[in-house]
Design a protein around this motif. Sequence first.
Motif, PDB file in Angstrom:
ATOM      1  N   LEU A   1      37.990  20.147  35.131  1.00 35.66           N
ATOM      2  CA  LEU A   1      38.347  19.933  33.730  1.00 35.66           C
ATOM      3  C   LEU A   1      39.259  21.041  33.223  1.00 35.66           C
ATOM      4  O   LEU A   1      40.228  20.776  32.487  1.00 35.66           O
ATOM      5  CB  LEU A   1      37.072  19.864  32.880  1.00 35.66           C
ATOM      6  CG  LEU A   1      36.189  18.627  33.069  1.00 35.66           C
ATOM      7  CD1 LEU A   1      34.917  18.753  32.237  1.00 35.66           C
ATOM      8  CD2 LEU A   1      36.943  17.354  32.678  1.00 35.66           C
ATOM      9  N   LEU A   2      38.974  22.273  33.625  1.00 35.78           N
ATOM     10  CA  LEU A   2      39.851  23.384  33.255  1.00 35.78           C
ATOM     11  C   LEU A   2      41.226  23.228  33.879  1.00 35.78           C
ATOM     12  O   LEU A   2      42.249  23.535  33.244  1.00 35.78           O
ATOM     13  CB  LEU A   2      39.215  24.708  33.684  1.00 35.78           C
ATOM     14  CG  LEU A   2      37.985  25.157  32.909  1.00 35.78           C
ATOM     15  CD1 LEU A   2      37.390  26.411  33.545  1.00 35.78           C
ATOM     16  CD2 LEU A   2      38.337  25.421  31.465  1.00 35.78           C
ATOM     17  N   PHE A   3      41.257  22.761  35.123  1.00 36.11           N
ATOM     18  CA  PHE A   3      42.548  22.535  35.779  1.00 36.11           C
ATOM     19  C   PHE A   3      43.358  21.474  35.048  1.00 36.11           C
ATOM     20  O   PHE A   3      44.570  21.628  34.844  1.00 36.11           O
ATOM     21  CB  PHE A   3      42.320  22.118  37.230  1.00 36.11           C
ATOM     22  CG  PHE A   3      43.567  21.628  37.918  1.00 36.11           C
ATOM     23  CD1 PHE A   3      44.533  22.521  38.343  1.00 36.11           C
ATOM     24  CD2 PHE A   3      43.777  20.274  38.131  1.00 36.11           C
ATOM     25  CE1 PHE A   3      45.684  22.079  38.974  1.00 36.11           C
ATOM     26  CE2 PHE A   3      44.928  19.818  38.764  1.00 36.11           C
ATOM     27  CZ  PHE A   3      45.876  20.722  39.178  1.00 36.11           C
ATOM     28  N   ALA A   4      42.696  20.401  34.632  1.00 32.76           N
ATOM     29  CA  ALA A   4      43.401  19.348  33.895  1.00 32.76           C
ATOM     30  C   ALA A   4      43.935  19.875  32.567  1.00 32.76           C
ATOM     31  O   ALA A   4      45.074  19.571  32.174  1.00 32.76           O
ATOM     32  CB  ALA A   4      42.461  18.161  33.667  1.00 32.76           C
ATOM     33  N   ALA A   5      43.128  20.683  31.878  1.00 33.17           N
ATOM     34  CA  ALA A   5      43.593  21.252  30.613  1.00 33.17           C
ATOM     35  C   ALA A   5      44.767  22.195  30.831  1.00 33.17           C
ATOM     36  O   ALA A   5      45.754  22.172  30.078  1.00 33.17           O
ATOM     37  CB  ALA A   5      42.437  21.986  29.927  1.00 33.17           C
ATOM     38  N   ALA A   6      44.692  23.032  31.882  1.00 31.08           N
ATOM     39  CA  ALA A   6      45.792  23.945  32.179  1.00 31.08           C
ATOM     40  C   ALA A   6      47.054  23.191  32.556  1.00 31.08           C
ATOM     41  O   ALA A   6      48.171  23.562  32.148  1.00 31.08           O
ATOM     42  CB  ALA A   6      45.383  24.891  33.305  1.00 31.08           C
ATOM     43  N   LEU A   7      46.911  22.111  33.325  1.00 27.53           N
ATOM     44  CA  LEU A   7      48.072  21.308  33.709  1.00 27.53           C
ATOM     45  C   LEU A   7      48.717  20.665  32.493  1.00 27.53           C
ATOM     46  O   LEU A   7      49.946  20.658  32.350  1.00 27.53           O
ATOM     47  CB  LEU A   7      47.647  20.247  34.720  1.00 27.53           C
ATOM     48  CG  LEU A   7      48.753  19.315  35.231  1.00 27.53           C
ATOM     49  CD1 LEU A   7      49.823  20.101  35.961  1.00 27.53           C
ATOM     50  CD2 LEU A   7      48.167  18.242  36.151  1.00 27.53           C
ATOM     51  N   LEU A   8      47.899  20.137  31.601  1.00 24.72           N
ATOM     52  CA  LEU A   8      48.434  19.521  30.389  1.00 24.72           C
ATOM     53  C   LEU A   8      49.171  20.544  29.533  1.00 24.72           C
ATOM     54  O   LEU A   8      50.283  20.280  29.040  1.00 24.72           O
ATOM     55  CB  LEU A   8      47.292  18.883  29.592  1.00 24.72           C
ATOM     56  CG  LEU A   8      47.676  18.220  28.268  1.00 24.72           C
ATOM     57  CD1 LEU A   8      48.643  17.070  28.500  1.00 24.72           C
ATOM     58  CD2 LEU A   8      46.429  17.727  27.540  1.00 24.72           C
ATOM     59  N   LEU A   9      48.587  21.713  29.365  1.00 25.28           N
ATOM     60  CA  LEU A   9      49.247  22.743  28.562  1.00 25.28           C
ATOM     61  C   LEU A   9      50.525  23.241  29.225  1.00 25.28           C
ATOM     62  O   LEU A   9      51.498  23.568  28.537  1.00 25.28           O
ATOM     63  CB  LEU A   9      48.283  23.909  28.341  1.00 25.28           C
ATOM     64  CG  LEU A   9      47.085  23.609  27.429  1.00 25.28           C
ATOM     65  CD1 LEU A   9      46.099  24.763  27.445  1.00 25.28           C
ATOM     66  CD2 LEU A   9      47.553  23.317  26.013  1.00 25.28           C
TER      67      LEU A   9
END
Length: 319
Positions: free
Chosen positions: A299-307
Amino acid sequence: MSVLTLRERTRKTAAGASGGARRWSSRLTGVAFVLPAVALFLLMGVYTIASGLALSFAKWNGFTPRWIWVGVRNYLDLLYADPVLAAELRRAAGHTLQVMVAVPLLTVAIALPLAVALNSVGRLRAVFRTVYFLPYVTTGIAVYFAWRYVLEPDGAVNLLLRATGLGSLAQPQGFLGNPSTALPTLIVVLVWSSVPVATLLYLSGLQAIDPNLPEAAQLDGAAPRHVLRHVTWPLLRPITAAIVLLGIRDALHGFQVFLVMTRGGPGGHSDVLGLMAYRLSFFKGLAQTLGLASALGWLLFAAALLLTLVNARLLRAVR
């Protein structure tokens, strides 16, 4: 056909075959040198990533030989299905969001004036640049322990406040022991550690600007603050976007300062998502929470990718 022509063709054919053999030998030599690194990457990179993704759909305590497959249950438990985990995640996400907003903004607000001041200094520029960069090159864990000692109830900060007549601002339980000051204090420490790199980035950007541009603005009657706002600042926007992205990345994935200085306390008032994932991985393993930790990591990876995608879009817009 003459004998000379046959000899020339034979010689060219032999030379071509020899050149092809040398090319293949060179390629095989290159492959032999690269192959260990590729194999190590496949083992430590691709396999680890695939294994972590698979683990996010299972429950495992790190010791049993088999995983218990639960599908997307780990993600649902983190988001809303498990009331305890979901509440903990929301609290940690709120703290992480505060860090994501405060650290980049304060870093930019401090680093840009410092870089402008350093850029205007002549002889002592290298000395000041070294002094400002010292917090970054100092070992992080040692610095965090030093900060924790300074911020204790009988630490240097409280002693200094009492000595200067500002005892009302002192914290009897320490700045890290007070729930209302723990997270803001950690934000200050993070800003202190991130300002040196941001200052050097801004300084390099200022030195790359054509000096004729601010000089022309000053000749037209623009005040220094107007030159900084309308000439220098727009040219430094890509660097600002990079600094903001670095701050957001550290807020999402960094947890060392929170682990060393507060361990998420007091009472969870300084808990962040990275520290929560660490705690699920290493302190609740017997409760089969490694899958939850892996799901939170993704989930953190997805948030970092989106940002990152949003930041890249903003970078293209400001160019």
